[in-house]
Design an enzyme around this catalytic site. Structure first.
Site, mmCIF file in Angstrom:
data_model
loop_
_atom_site.group_PDB
_atom_site.id
_atom_site.type_symbol
_atom_site.label_atom_id
_atom_site.label_comp_id
_atom_site.label_asym_id
_atom_site.label_seq_id
_atom_site.Cartn_x
_atom_site.Cartn_y
_atom_site.Cartn_z
ATOM 1 N N LYS A 1 0.870 -1.175 0.000
ATOM 2 C CA LYS A 1 0.000 0.000 0.000
ATOM 3 C C LYS A 1 0.903 1.219 0.000
ATOM 4 O O LYS A 1 1.396 1.647 1.042
ATOM 5 C CB LYS A 1 -0.896 -0.004 1.243
ATOM 6 C CG LYS A 1 -2.202 0.844 1.106
ATOM 7 C CD LYS A 1 -2.011 2.310 0.872
ATOM 8 C CE LYS A 1 -1.650 3.054 2.150
ATOM 9 N NZ LYS A 1 -1.642 4.558 1.908
ATOM 10 N N GLU B 1 -0.719 7.448 -0.833
ATOM 11 C CA GLU B 1 -1.742 7.920 -1.753
ATOM 12 C C GLU B 1 -1.379 9.264 -2.380
ATOM 13 O O GLU B 1 -1.992 9.682 -3.362
ATOM 14 C CB GLU B 1 -3.092 8.036 -1.027
ATOM 15 C CG GLU B 1 -3.153 9.028 0.109
ATOM 16 C CD GLU B 1 -2.665 8.463 1.439
ATOM 17 O OE1 GLU B 1 -2.965 9.090 2.476
ATOM 18 O OE2 GLU B 1 -1.966 7.429 1.448
ATOM 19 N N SER C 1 4.468 8.240 10.791
ATOM 20 C CA SER C 1 4.616 8.979 12.043
ATOM 21 C C SER C 1 4.700 8.011 13.208
ATOM 22 O O SER C 1 4.224 6.872 13.140
ATOM 23 C CB SER C 1 3.439 9.925 12.240
ATOM 24 O OG SER C 1 2.264 9.190 12.536
ATOM 25 N N CYS D 1 13.183 11.336 7.732
ATOM 26 C CA CYS D 1 13.358 10.986 9.141
ATOM 27 C C CYS D 1 14.806 11.106 9.583
ATOM 28 O O CYS D 1 15.084 11.052 10.781
ATOM 29 C CB CYS D 1 12.837 9.580 9.409
ATOM 30 S SG CYS D 1 13.769 8.269 8.597
ATOM 31 N N GLU E 1 8.297 16.445 16.210
ATOM 32 C CA GLU E 1 8.802 16.394 14.834
ATOM 33 C C GLU E 1 8.003 17.359 13.972
ATOM 34 O O GLU E 1 6.778 17.239 13.850
ATOM 35 C CB GLU E 1 8.681 14.973 14.289
ATOM 36 C CG GLU E 1 9.196 14.826 12.869
ATOM 37 C CD GLU E 1 9.072 13.402 12.348
ATOM 38 O OE1 GLU E 1 10.004 12.933 11.681
ATOM 39 O OE2 GLU E 1 8.027 12.764 12.609
#
Length: 481
Positions: free
Chosen positions: A172, A175, A225, A280, A381
């Site tokens: 997946k 998107e 996240s 990250c 973050e």
């Protein structure tokens, strides 16, 4: 153009009525749309992968590796076209897109070594007339859920290792920018990957939830996240699945007085503002120790202010846009919150404009100064082109400051002292450590992943950990009369 799912070796248009736009972050133009696929479509993909597993598992490892060798060659041939496609849908500079593709290809190269990486062990006469052997075997169907910030590289952390080891896979992708990896899937088919071995289902939360809970999915690889990574870990583990869930970061870069201050400032700027801070491993907080603070501050501000913000396909651009207008608003919200908490703003990128691209999602290099423990902007973050500057009286204080963070993804130290570097490495408690390096990105044959709230699981991405994650050990004890 609506992106199709890829199930059982065929492009299948989604039955879902809803879709999300895919936008060029630099121009604001619509490039296509991503369907929000249904639970039924996820089930079809998983069933396809499950049916393909027995034959694929029985395919000799060397033959599986040869398909990946062919894919690697095809990616090398198409590298420039793919890099430009990636820049259009993500926004990062084309040089950064080339680098992302290279990192992804390196994972395929490493996965091509699966005949050696999957080798087991044997010991003769563990007792009189008894031998013991250990084999590594594939597990079944795995799922990957990947983010927008590295839409080509991060899927290649996962599915090449999984399929090289004899598993099948359902991906997946993000998107927001699935187009370039969609081209990679086409090349994998051209390289000879059989139907059902790799499947792709586009969508949002419904697809994610279905994959996490599906009884035929043996394990889940996730990047996103920390909040979502923790949720994925708990839910998938509760369902009895293997999980590697990589989360967020708040990476500190500590500069000592004996460092090459010009080099340190340049490295820190590159770390913070590369990919517009949407990675990250991006530096977040620059900690000047003792009298290094003023010197590195001035150098950092000069370099950050001189960065050229522009459209990613312009080779002169040094920083592109953020992924969406919503994300730009989120980053600006953090800046405003930092000011309300007492941070000063010696460099403000909120009003940056790029001539010819009025609809781009622009935010320029930004610096907040005076960060203190307890501030939201010091601990959370931001995931954008925002640096925080703070002081520490000593290396001990700098390490203690870093230890207060709930994240533990990466950190860096700049120093000419081997003793200080060793002390930092020994005490940092963080998984990826840079010494005079601002982006501590391991090569494909080393593990990638953090600690604390930056990682949930036991086995990390890339390297031998990937092979261990996607295989199980079978111990055979035998005696023959």
């Amino acid at each position: 153009m609506r992106v199709a799912n890829y199930i059982g070796g065929r492009r299948v248009g989604s039955e879902a009525p809803e879709a999300l736009p895919i936008t060029d972050p630099g121009t604001g133009k619509i490039l296509g749309e991503t369907p929000l696929s249904t639970t039924r479509e996820v089930d079809r993909a998983v069933v396809s992968a499950r049916r393909a597993f027995p034959e694929w598992r029985a395919t000799p490892a060397i033959e599986r590796a040869r398909i990946l060798f062919r894919l690697k060659a095809l990616l090398d041939e198409q590298r420039e076209l793919l890099a430009r496609s990636l820049t259009r849908e993500h926004g990062k500079g084309v040089a950064e897109s080339r680098g992302e593709l290279q990192r992804g290809i390196e994972n395929i190269e490493h996965a091509c070594g699966i005949p050696s990486l999957m080798m087991g062990e044997a010991f003769e006469d563990v007792a009189s007339g008894i031998d013991c052997e250990v084999f590594r075997q594939p597990v079944g169907v795995f799922a990957g859920i990947t983010p927008y910030n590295f839409p080509v590289m991060i899927p290649l952390w996962f599915w090449p290792y999984a399929v090289a080891a004899g598993n099948t896979f359902v991906l997946k992708p993000s998107e927001q920018n699935p187009l370039t990896h969609d081209c990679v899937v086409e090349l994998a088919e051209t390289a000879g990957l059989p139907p059902g071995v790799l499947n792709v289902v586009h969508g949002g939360r419904e697809v994610v939830n279905t994959l996490i809970g599906h009884p035929e999915v043996a394990g889940v690889s996730f990047v996103g996240s920390s909040a979502v990574a923790g949720e994925v870990y708990v839910r998938a583990a509760r369902a009895g699945k293997r999980v590697q869930a990589l989360g967020g970061a708040k990476n500190h870069m500590i500069v000592l007085p004996d460092a090459d201050l010009d080099g340190a400032a340049a490295s820190c700027v590159s770390s913070v503002y590369g990919s517009a801070g949407q990675r990250c491993l991006a530096g977040s907080v620059v900690v000047g120790v003792g009298n290094a603070y003023d010197a590195v501050r001035d150098r950092f501000l000069d370099r950050a202010a001189s960065l050229r913000v522009g459209y990613g396909l312009d080779e002169r651009s040094e920083m592109g846009p953020v992924i969406s207008s919503e994300h730009r608003d989120r980053v600006c919200g953090y800046i405003e919150h930092g000011i309300s908490e007492g941070a000063s703003l010696p460099l403000d990128g909120r009003d940056v404009a790029v001539p010819g691209y009025p609809e781009g999602h622009w935010i320029g290099p930004t610096v907040m100064e005076g960060l203190r423990p307890g501030m939201t902007v010091a601990g959370e973050e931001i995931f954008g082109p925002v640096a925080g500057l703070t002081r520490a009286a000593s290396l001990d204080e700098a390490i203690e400051l870093m230890a207060r963070s709930r994240y533990g993804n990466a950190c860096s130290i700049y120093t000419a002292s081997g003793r200080a570097a060793r002390e930092f490495r020994y005490r940092a408690g963080i998984s990826m450590i840079g010494v005079n390096i601002g982006v501590a990105a391991p090569m494909a044959f080393f593990p990638f992943g953090g600690t604390r709230d930056s990682f949930f699981g036991d086995l990390k991405a890339q390297g031998r950990d990937a092979v261990r994650f996607y295989t199980d050990q079978r111990v055979v004890i035998s005696r023959w009369s």
